[in-house]
Design a protein around this motif. Structure first.
Motif, mmCIF file in Angstrom:
data_model
loop_
_atom_site.group_PDB
_atom_site.id
_atom_site.type_symbol
_atom_site.label_atom_id
_atom_site.label_comp_id
_atom_site.label_asym_id
_atom_site.label_seq_id
_atom_site.Cartn_x
_atom_site.Cartn_y
_atom_site.Cartn_z
ATOM 1 N N GLN A 290 0.797 -1.227 0.000
ATOM 2 C CA GLN A 290 0.000 0.000 0.000
ATOM 3 C C GLN A 290 0.829 1.278 0.000
ATOM 4 O O GLN A 290 0.408 2.295 -0.544
ATOM 5 C CB GLN A 290 -0.928 0.045 1.238
ATOM 6 N N GLU A 291 2.024 1.250 0.609
ATOM 7 C CA GLU A 291 2.758 2.499 0.761
ATOM 8 C C GLU A 291 4.253 2.262 0.941
ATOM 9 O O GLU A 291 4.695 1.139 1.214
ATOM 10 C CB GLU A 291 2.219 3.289 1.952
ATOM 11 N N VAL A 292 4.998 3.345 0.771
ATOM 12 C CA VAL A 292 6.427 3.376 1.073
ATOM 13 C C VAL A 292 6.615 4.370 2.211
ATOM 14 O O VAL A 292 6.123 5.498 2.145
ATOM 15 C CB VAL A 292 7.250 3.824 -0.144
ATOM 16 N N THR A 358 8.423 11.090 9.724
ATOM 17 C CA THR A 358 7.922 9.946 8.962
ATOM 18 C C THR A 358 7.302 10.433 7.669
ATOM 19 O O THR A 358 6.358 11.242 7.685
ATOM 20 C CB THR A 358 6.883 9.157 9.773
ATOM 21 N N VAL A 359 7.837 9.957 6.552
ATOM 22 C CA VAL A 359 7.370 10.348 5.219
ATOM 23 C C VAL A 359 6.670 9.150 4.584
ATOM 24 O O VAL A 359 7.203 8.044 4.573
ATOM 25 C CB VAL A 359 8.551 10.805 4.342
ATOM 26 N N ARG A 360 5.473 9.399 4.042
ATOM 27 C CA ARG A 360 4.685 8.316 3.430
ATOM 28 C C ARG A 360 4.367 8.651 1.970
ATOM 29 O O ARG A 360 3.938 9.752 1.660
ATOM 30 C CB ARG A 360 3.381 8.106 4.202
ATOM 31 N N PHE A 361 4.574 7.643 1.108
ATOM 32 C CA PHE A 361 4.234 7.748 -0.304
ATOM 33 C C PHE A 361 3.308 6.609 -0.686
ATOM 34 O O PHE A 361 3.437 5.495 -0.173
ATOM 35 C CB PHE A 361 5.479 7.640 -1.194
ATOM 36 N N TYR A 362 2.412 6.914 -1.621
ATOM 37 C CA TYR A 362 1.616 5.866 -2.253
ATOM 38 C C TYR A 362 2.138 5.698 -3.663
ATOM 39 O O TYR A 362 2.147 6.654 -4.445
ATOM 40 C CB TYR A 362 0.139 6.255 -2.283
ATOM 41 N N SER A 363 2.613 4.545 -3.996
ATOM 42 C CA SER A 363 3.248 4.322 -5.292
ATOM 43 C C SER A 363 2.365 3.428 -6.134
ATOM 44 O O SER A 363 2.417 2.212 -6.052
ATOM 45 C CB SER A 363 4.630 3.685 -5.100
ATOM 46 N N ALA A 364 1.530 4.027 -6.962
ATOM 47 C CA ALA A 364 0.541 3.266 -7.731
ATOM 48 C C ALA A 364 1.203 2.322 -8.731
ATOM 49 O O ALA A 364 0.762 1.194 -8.913
ATOM 50 C CB ALA A 364 -0.381 4.241 -8.476
ATOM 51 N N ALA A 366 4.059 0.835 -8.552
ATOM 52 C CA ALA A 366 4.639 -0.337 -7.897
ATOM 53 C C ALA A 366 3.565 -1.364 -7.584
ATOM 54 O O ALA A 366 3.741 -2.561 -7.782
ATOM 55 C CB ALA A 366 5.356 0.075 -6.627
ATOM 56 N N ILE A 367 2.426 -0.894 -7.122
ATOM 57 C CA ILE A 367 1.355 -1.809 -6.748
ATOM 58 C C ILE A 367 0.783 -2.489 -7.974
ATOM 59 O O ILE A 367 0.551 -3.700 -8.002
ATOM 60 C CB ILE A 367 0.246 -1.051 -5.991
#
Length: 371
Positions: A290-292, A358-364, A366-367
């Protein structure tokens, strides 16, 4: 703009009631009607109306013009004058008080409505102009602070470079090898600081001009982080140790390499900078479907709670940084780079205990590739 509150100031009761009736027919609220300037000031303070209809000729110590001037000065509420007649001196006084309108009695309902609506439109226009001027002033001050800060931050490392070079030139033959290496190291670190400042400044200018490109591509995040940690560790003092940990499979995610470099470099550099006694700095990388998540943690001076809400504003620095150099631009740049990624950042910190970003990315991409 029906529904606004209008205070009527008229010392002829029959006339006042007629005006109240007309205003209500037009859809306005009339919370009160008073007969003197003194009473008007009391009601304005109490009711905070949107507009005041003011008879110029009032009994008592305050006439309508003096009352209107006081209302404008103390409450910034628009005033429309009502009058049946006035001499030239009174008219000049009325003009000088900058009313929002002038109605000559007797008047019809249409004239009253038009004059009131024009006054409200004028007030909105003036408010918009004030906001625009304030924003322009703030922008001008921000630009001035920006360039003053940049010049100041360039001056410090340049002074170090010049001083070290002069010492090596004048006294190099008498200096030990260790002292020569110390001066050379100071020159190298100062050059790196200037280069970092130039990169940050250029990136912020590009984001303000919407020129900063966003080019996500597949990245091996583990290799990226290890290379970055090695680069920063090489540049920092030996009493700081950067520890990298990994959880999950992070070898194929879509992020912008350049922007990610800005984000993590600033966070890690800050962690080192604000850990003046040295110690361990942690970079944790967590990859899921879901996330990085990137987490930078230190045990440095920490950030006061009252400062944390302003951390990402330009030039804002914590109140406890003391003499530690910095521009307050690093975290602003981090936020701008995150916005391009639609990423998020969270801060946990306690004074004297350290900070965790804390840094959050959503990488579409990759998924989608993994499915």
């Amino acid at each position: 703009m029906a529904g606004e509150k209008i205070l009527v100031v008229e010392d002829e009761r029959v006339v006042a009631r007629d005006i109240e009736k007309r205003l209500k027919n037009l859809g306005y609220q009339v919370p009160a009607s008073v007969a003197s300037g003194e009473a008007a000031l009391i009601k304005v303070a109490e009711l905070q109306p949107d507009l005041v209809l003011m008879d110029i000729q009032l009994r008592g110590a305050l006439d309508g013009i003096a009352t209107a001037e006081q209302i404008r000065a103390d409450f910034d509420i628009p005033v429309i004058y009502l009058t049946a007649f006035a001499d030239e001196d009174t008219l000049q006084r009325a003009k000088a008080s900058e009313p929002f309108g002038y109605i000559v009695k007797p008047f019809d309902e249409k004239d009253l409505h038009v004059t009131i609506e024009v006054a409200f439109r004028r007030r909105l226009a003036e408010a918009a102009i004030r906001v625009a001027l304030e924003k322009e002033k703030e922008l001008s001050e921000l630009k001035s602070r920006f360039w003053s800060m940049i010049i100041h931050e360039f001056r410090n490392p340049l002074t170090s470079i010049l001083s070290s070079a002069q010492l090596l030139e004048l006294h190099g033959h008498r200096l030990s090898d260790d002292r020569k290496q110390e001066y050379l190291g100071l020159i190298q670190n100062s050059v790196r600081a200037i280069n970092q400042l130039m990169n940050d400044t250029l990136t912020i200018v590009q984001t303000e001009k919407s020129d900063l490109e966003f080019n996500p591509a597949s990245l091996d995040l583990e290799a990226f982080c290890r290379d970055l940690v090695e680069e920063i560790q090489f540049n920092v003092q030996s009493n700081h140790r950067i520890i990298f940990t990994l959880r999950g499979n992070c070898d194929d995610y879509c992020l912008d390499r350049k922007l990610l470099w800005h984000i993590l470099t600033n966070l890690l550099s800050n962690a080192v900078k604000y850990s003046p006694l040295g110690g361990e700095i942690y970079l944790n990388l967590i990859c899921t479907e879901q996330e990085v998540v990137f987490q930078v943690r230190d045990k440095g001076i920490g950030i006061p709670s009252e400062t944390q809400t302003h951390l990402f504003e330009p030039f804002h620095r914590a109140t406890n940084v003391g003499n530690i150099p910095g521009t307050g631009l690093g975290l602003t740049l981090v936020r701008k780079c995150l916005d391009l990624h639609s990423g998020h950042i969270e801060v946990e910190s306690e004074v004297g205990q350290g900070s965790t970003f804390t840094v959050r990315f959503y990488s579409a991409c990759a998924i989608s590739q993994r499915h």
